[in-house]
Motif scaffolding. Structure first.
Motif, PDB file in Angstrom:
ATOM      1  N   VAL A  24       0.901  -1.219  -0.138  1.00  0.00           N
ATOM      2  CA  VAL A  24      -0.121   0.048   0.059  1.00  0.00           C
ATOM      3  C   VAL A  24       1.048   1.166   0.240  1.00  0.00           C
ATOM      4  O   VAL A  24       0.509   2.118  -0.738  1.00  0.00           O
ATOM      5  N   ASP A  25       2.105   1.258   0.835  1.00  0.00           N
ATOM      6  CA  ASP A  25       2.766   2.346   0.765  1.00  0.00           C
ATOM      7  C   ASP A  25       3.450   2.570  -0.609  1.00  0.00           C
ATOM      8  O   ASP A  25       3.665   3.862  -0.878  1.00  0.00           O
ATOM      9  N   GLY A  26       3.773   1.594  -1.269  1.00  0.00           N
ATOM     10  CA  GLY A  26       4.356   1.556  -2.588  1.00  0.00           C
ATOM     11  C   GLY A  26       3.315   2.127  -3.729  1.00  0.00           C
ATOM     12  O   GLY A  26       3.823   3.154  -4.553  1.00  0.00           O
ATOM     13  N   LEU A  27       1.980   1.761  -3.460  1.00  0.00           N
ATOM     14  CA  LEU A  27       1.160   2.222  -4.180  1.00  0.00           C
ATOM     15  C   LEU A  27       0.860   3.768  -4.112  1.00  0.00           C
ATOM     16  O   LEU A  27       0.443   4.686  -5.025  1.00  0.00           O
ATOM     17  N   ARG A  28       0.822   4.031  -2.772  1.00  0.00           N
ATOM     18  CA  ARG A  28       0.598   5.267  -2.396  1.00  0.00           C
ATOM     19  C   ARG A  28       1.741   6.468  -2.900  1.00  0.00           C
ATOM     20  O   ARG A  28       1.389   7.334  -3.612  1.00  0.00           O
ATOM     21  N   ASP A  29       3.000   5.980  -3.029  1.00  0.00           N
ATOM     22  CA  ASP A  29       4.004   6.561  -3.477  1.00  0.00           C
ATOM     23  C   ASP A  29       3.948   6.865  -5.176  1.00  0.00           C
ATOM     24  O   ASP A  29       3.872   7.831  -5.751  1.00  0.00           O
ATOM     25  N   ASP A  30       3.479   5.907  -5.736  1.00  0.00           N
ATOM     26  CA  ASP A  30       3.208   5.648  -7.211  1.00  0.00           C
ATOM     27  C   ASP A  30       2.071   6.497  -7.506  1.00  0.00           C
ATOM     28  O   ASP A  30       2.096   7.332  -8.598  1.00  0.00           O
ATOM     29  N   ILE A  31       0.929   6.657  -6.812  1.00  0.00           N
ATOM     30  CA  ILE A  31      -0.290   7.688  -7.114  1.00  0.00           C
ATOM     31  C   ILE A  31       0.214   8.963  -7.001  1.00  0.00           C
ATOM     32  O   ILE A  31      -0.158   9.817  -7.808  1.00  0.00           O
ATOM     33  N   ARG A  32       1.163   9.139  -6.162  1.00  0.00           N
ATOM     34  CA  ARG A  32       1.678  10.692  -5.846  1.00  0.00           C
ATOM     35  C   ARG A  32       2.496  11.111  -7.156  1.00  0.00           C
ATOM     36  O   ARG A  32       2.306  12.322  -7.455  1.00  0.00           O
ATOM     37  N   GLU A  33       3.274  10.188  -7.531  1.00  0.00           N
ATOM     38  CA  GLU A  33       4.082  10.783  -8.619  1.00  0.00           C
ATOM     39  C   GLU A  33       3.041  10.674  -9.946  1.00  0.00           C
ATOM     40  O   GLU A  33       3.387  11.716 -10.696  1.00  0.00           O
ATOM     41  N   VAL A  34       2.295   9.847 -10.290  1.00  0.00           N
ATOM     42  CA  VAL A  34       1.355   9.889 -11.406  1.00  0.00           C
ATOM     43  C   VAL A  34       0.470  11.314 -11.216  1.00  0.00           C
ATOM     44  O   VAL A  34       0.392  12.233 -12.266  1.00  0.00           O
ATOM     45  N   LYS A  35       0.058  11.580  -9.917  1.00  0.00           N
ATOM     46  CA  LYS A  35      -0.667  12.934  -9.909  1.00  0.00           C
ATOM     47  C   LYS A  35       0.383  14.054 -10.098  1.00  0.00           C
ATOM     48  O   LYS A  35      -0.351  14.963 -10.930  1.00  0.00           O
ATOM     49  N   SER A  36       1.523  14.110  -9.779  1.00  0.00           N
ATOM     50  CA  SER A  36       2.365  15.078  -9.994  1.00  0.00           C
ATOM     51  C   SER A  36       2.716  15.240 -11.707  1.00  0.00           C
ATOM     52  O   SER A  36       2.498  16.167 -12.160  1.00  0.00           O
ATOM     53  N   ARG A  37       2.961  13.975 -12.285  1.00  0.00           N
ATOM     54  CA  ARG A  37       3.064  14.010 -13.612  1.00  0.00           C
ATOM     55  C   ARG A  37       1.892  14.428 -14.439  1.00  0.00           C
ATOM     56  O   ARG A  37       1.821  15.112 -15.663  1.00  0.00           O
ATOM     57  N   LEU A  38       0.648  14.090 -13.976  1.00  0.00           N
ATOM     58  CA  LEU A  38      -0.553  14.623 -14.453  1.00  0.00           C
ATOM     59  C   LEU A  38      -0.604  16.332 -14.514  1.00  0.00           C
ATOM     60  O   LEU A  38      -1.141  16.677 -15.418  1.00  0.00           O
ATOM     61  N   GLY A  39      -0.380  16.639 -13.434  1.00  0.00           N
ATOM     62  CA  GLY A  39      -0.582  18.054 -13.330  1.00  0.00           C
ATOM     63  C   GLY A  39       0.326  18.884 -14.213  1.00  0.00           C
ATOM     64  O   GLY A  39       0.134  19.863 -14.875  1.00  0.00           O
ATOM     65  N   ILE A  40       1.662  18.150 -14.592  1.00  0.00           N
ATOM     66  CA  ILE A  40       2.708  18.751 -15.384  1.00  0.00           C
ATOM     67  C   ILE A  40       2.125  18.612 -16.573  1.00  0.00           C
ATOM     68  O   ILE A  40       1.972  19.787 -17.596  1.00  0.00           O
ATOM     69  N   LEU A  41       1.498  17.621 -17.186  1.00  0.00           N
ATOM     70  CA  LEU A  41       0.632  17.332 -18.508  1.00  0.00           C
ATOM     71  C   LEU A  41      -0.463  18.526 -18.680  1.00  0.00           C
ATOM     72  O   LEU A  41      -0.483  19.078 -19.545  1.00  0.00           O
ATOM     73  N   GLU A  42      -1.227  18.672 -17.596  1.00  0.00           N
ATOM     74  CA  GLU A  42      -2.258  19.596 -17.792  1.00  0.00           C
ATOM     75  C   GLU A  42      -1.772  20.952 -17.940  1.00  0.00           C
ATOM     76  O   GLU A  42      -2.247  21.706 -18.844  1.00  0.00           O
TER      77      GLU A  42
END
Length: 66
Positions: A19-37
């Motif tokens: 779960v901790d690993g998934l939380r980190d992955d989701i955080r990174e995905v959100k960050s990258r999505l913000g950059i793309l937006e």
């Protein structure tokens, strides 16, 4: 041999790590999505300005339909 309590604790530790690993992955995905937006908004704005410029050029050259 592991007791059922120890086995359960091991499973829970493994699940928590996953779960901790998934939380980190989701955080990174959100960050990258913000950059793309942000980049999409910038490109969209630039295309809108270019569209306006092309329309003015077409009008000056009498290339418009009406």
């Amino acid at each position: 041999m592991l007791s059922s309590d120890n086995m359960l604790s091991e499973h829970l530790r493994h699940i928590r790590g996953a779960v901790d690993g998934l939380r980190d992955d989701i955080r990174e995905v959100k960050s990258r999505l913000g950059i793309l937006e942000s980049q999409y908004a910038s490109v969209s704005s630039r295309l809108d300005r270019l569209d306006g410029r092309v329309e003015r050029i077409e009008q000056r050259l009498d290339l418009t339909d009406a």
